[in-house]
Write a protein that holds these residues in place. Structure first.
Motif, PDB file in Angstrom:
ATOM      1  N   SER A  95       0.946  -1.294  -0.145  1.00 21.50           N
ATOM      2  CA  SER A  95      -0.089   0.092   0.142  1.00 21.50           C
ATOM      3  C   SER A  95       0.644   1.241  -0.033  1.00 21.50           C
ATOM      4  O   SER A  95       2.006   1.322   0.648  1.00 21.50           O
ATOM      5  CB  SER A  95      -1.133  -0.124   1.310  1.00 21.50           C
ATOM      6  OG  SER A  95      -1.798  -1.194   1.045  1.00 21.50           O
ATOM      7  N   GLU A  96       0.431   2.383  -0.884  1.00 18.29           N
ATOM      8  CA  GLU A  96       1.318   3.559  -0.781  1.00 18.29           C
ATOM      9  C   GLU A  96       0.928   4.281   0.410  1.00 18.29           C
ATOM     10  O   GLU A  96      -0.119   4.484   0.923  1.00 18.29           O
ATOM     11  CB  GLU A  96       0.755   4.336  -2.253  1.00 18.29           C
ATOM     12  CG  GLU A  96       1.602   5.528  -2.194  1.00 18.29           C
ATOM     13  CD  GLU A  96       1.214   6.326  -3.719  1.00 18.29           C
ATOM     14  OE1 GLU A  96       1.814   7.399  -3.884  1.00 18.29           O
ATOM     15  OE2 GLU A  96       0.209   5.807  -4.163  1.00 18.29           O
ATOM     16  N   LEU A  97       1.952   4.719   1.019  1.00 15.39           N
ATOM     17  CA  LEU A  97       2.011   5.705   2.209  1.00 15.39           C
ATOM     18  C   LEU A  97       1.572   7.045   1.864  1.00 15.39           C
ATOM     19  O   LEU A  97       2.006   7.555   0.945  1.00 15.39           O
ATOM     20  CB  LEU A  97       3.417   5.649   3.081  1.00 15.39           C
ATOM     21  CG  LEU A  97       3.735   4.576   3.453  1.00 15.39           C
ATOM     22  CD1 LEU A  97       5.164   4.491   3.975  1.00 15.39           C
ATOM     23  CD2 LEU A  97       2.828   3.840   4.753  1.00 15.39           C
ATOM     24  N   PRO A  98       0.452   7.534   2.557  1.00 13.49           N
ATOM     25  CA  PRO A  98       0.307   9.038   2.455  1.00 13.49           C
ATOM     26  C   PRO A  98       1.595   9.864   2.816  1.00 13.49           C
ATOM     27  O   PRO A  98       2.561   9.558   3.311  1.00 13.49           O
ATOM     28  CB  PRO A  98      -0.661   9.381   3.687  1.00 13.49           C
ATOM     29  CG  PRO A  98      -1.485   8.001   3.766  1.00 13.49           C
ATOM     30  CD  PRO A  98      -0.287   6.898   3.639  1.00 13.49           C
ATOM     31  N   ALA A  99       1.690  11.065   2.369  1.00 18.55           N
ATOM     32  CA  ALA A  99       2.957  12.097   2.320  1.00 18.55           C
ATOM     33  C   ALA A  99       2.857  12.838   3.700  1.00 18.55           C
ATOM     34  O   ALA A  99       3.806  13.410   4.072  1.00 18.55           O
ATOM     35  CB  ALA A  99       2.762  12.917   1.205  1.00 18.55           C
ATOM     36  N   ASP A 100       1.863  12.565   4.560  1.00 21.21           N
ATOM     37  CA  ASP A 100       1.725  13.488   5.700  1.00 21.21           C
ATOM     38  C   ASP A 100       1.731  12.509   7.117  1.00 21.21           C
ATOM     39  O   ASP A 100       1.015  13.036   8.085  1.00 21.21           O
ATOM     40  CB  ASP A 100       0.862  14.545   5.773  1.00 21.21           C
ATOM     41  CG  ASP A 100      -0.763  13.981   5.640  1.00 21.21           C
ATOM     42  OD1 ASP A 100      -0.741  12.745   5.076  1.00 21.21           O
ATOM     43  OD2 ASP A 100      -1.744  14.727   5.665  1.00 21.21           O
ATOM     44  N   LEU A 101       2.199  11.314   7.231  1.00 23.81           N
ATOM     45  CA  LEU A 101       2.031  10.650   8.047  1.00 23.81           C
ATOM     46  C   LEU A 101       3.032  10.965   9.496  1.00 23.81           C
ATOM     47  O   LEU A 101       4.217  10.973   9.192  1.00 23.81           O
ATOM     48  CB  LEU A 101       2.190   8.822   7.807  1.00 23.81           C
ATOM     49  CG  LEU A 101       1.084   8.661   7.022  1.00 23.81           C
ATOM     50  CD1 LEU A 101       1.468   7.002   6.834  1.00 23.81           C
ATOM     51  CD2 LEU A 101      -0.281   8.541   7.797  1.00 23.81           C
ATOM     52  N   THR A 102       2.525  11.187  10.520  1.00 21.48           N
ATOM     53  CA  THR A 102       3.228  11.556  11.653  1.00 21.48           C
ATOM     54  C   THR A 102       3.174  10.611  12.835  1.00 21.48           C
ATOM     55  O   THR A 102       1.889  10.225  13.217  1.00 21.48           O
ATOM     56  CB  THR A 102       2.833  13.053  12.093  1.00 21.48           C
ATOM     57  OG1 THR A 102       2.975  13.880  11.083  1.00 21.48           O
ATOM     58  CG2 THR A 102       3.464  13.320  13.362  1.00 21.48           C
TER      59      THR A 102
END
Length: 221
Positions: A96-103
């Motif tokens: 799965s592609e990771l979102p760009a704003d995961l904290t």
């Protein structure tokens, strides 16, 4: 004159050659070979089936702190066998592609699998780091950097029936130094909290209450 025919001399006994026959089905060596071949086939099939059960998920490539936004350099693919599908769903699959704003909402150690529950969108509101000194008996002993807590303030009368008000909800602990053995008699523990600045009222109330020991910190599960 007639010639005498030479008489043949007797030769030493010569062993008679025998032909080796094919082992019959009753030969135990044949059955041992069959068992070994069958065992190898079964073991190979199990290994191949086990390899198919391995799921690639993301793990931390190094120690990561809470509040850090993940990048590709922070993650490494790790193949793991999960016994339960529900356990597999708790972690981030590589496919799965990771979102760009995961904290990160809590710290991760190097090599630790990245749980989906430890990630959230990058906060959009501004926040400040607030240092509070809270009585040791009013802070959970298992609080660490990355924990989430609620902050309550006890009424000014502080009587037995004094009520408490929830002032800060679900805030991040940026730091929570552990009291060493040499300071075991310390009466307070320092906490550094990430407090949103959208509303200055709760922050001012907590700062005022911390001066007279009316702050209570509750850990969130």
């Amino acid at each position: 004159m007639s010639r005498k025919q030479p008489q043949s001399t007797p030769h030493a006994d010569v062993p008679v050659a025998t032909r080796t026959g094919s082992p019959g089905w009753r030969d135990p060596r044949l059955w041992v070979g069959v068992v070994l071949v069958a065992g190898s086939v079964v073991a190979g099939a199990r290994i191949m089936a086990g390899a198919d059960d391995m799921t690639p998920v993301w793990s931390a490539s190094s120690d990561l702190v809470a509040g850090e936004t993940l990048t590709a350099d922070d993650l490494v693919a790790t193949r793991v066998r999960f016994d339960d599908a529900s356990d597999r769903a708790r972690y981030l699959p590589v496919e799965s592609e990771l979102p760009a704003d995961l904290t990160l909402s809590r710290p991760l150690a190097s090599g630790e699998l990245v749980p989906a529950a430890a990630l959230g969108p990058e906060p959009t509101e501004e926040a400040v780091a607030v240092s509070l000194a809270v009585a040791t008996e009013d802070v959970p002993t298992d609080l660490v950097r990355g924990s989430r807590v609620d902050v309550w303030v006890v009424g000014e009368d502080r009587g037995r029936r004094a009520g408490a008000e929830l002032v800060l909800e679900d805030v991040l602990v940026l730091d929570a130094p552990v009291v060493s053995d040499s300071f075991a008699t310390a009466t307070s523990r320092q906490l550094v909290l990430e407090v949103p600045t959208a509303d200055d009222g709760p922050l001012a109330e907590v700062l005022a209450a911390s001066g007279d020991d009316r702050v209570r910190v509750v850990g969130r599960a």
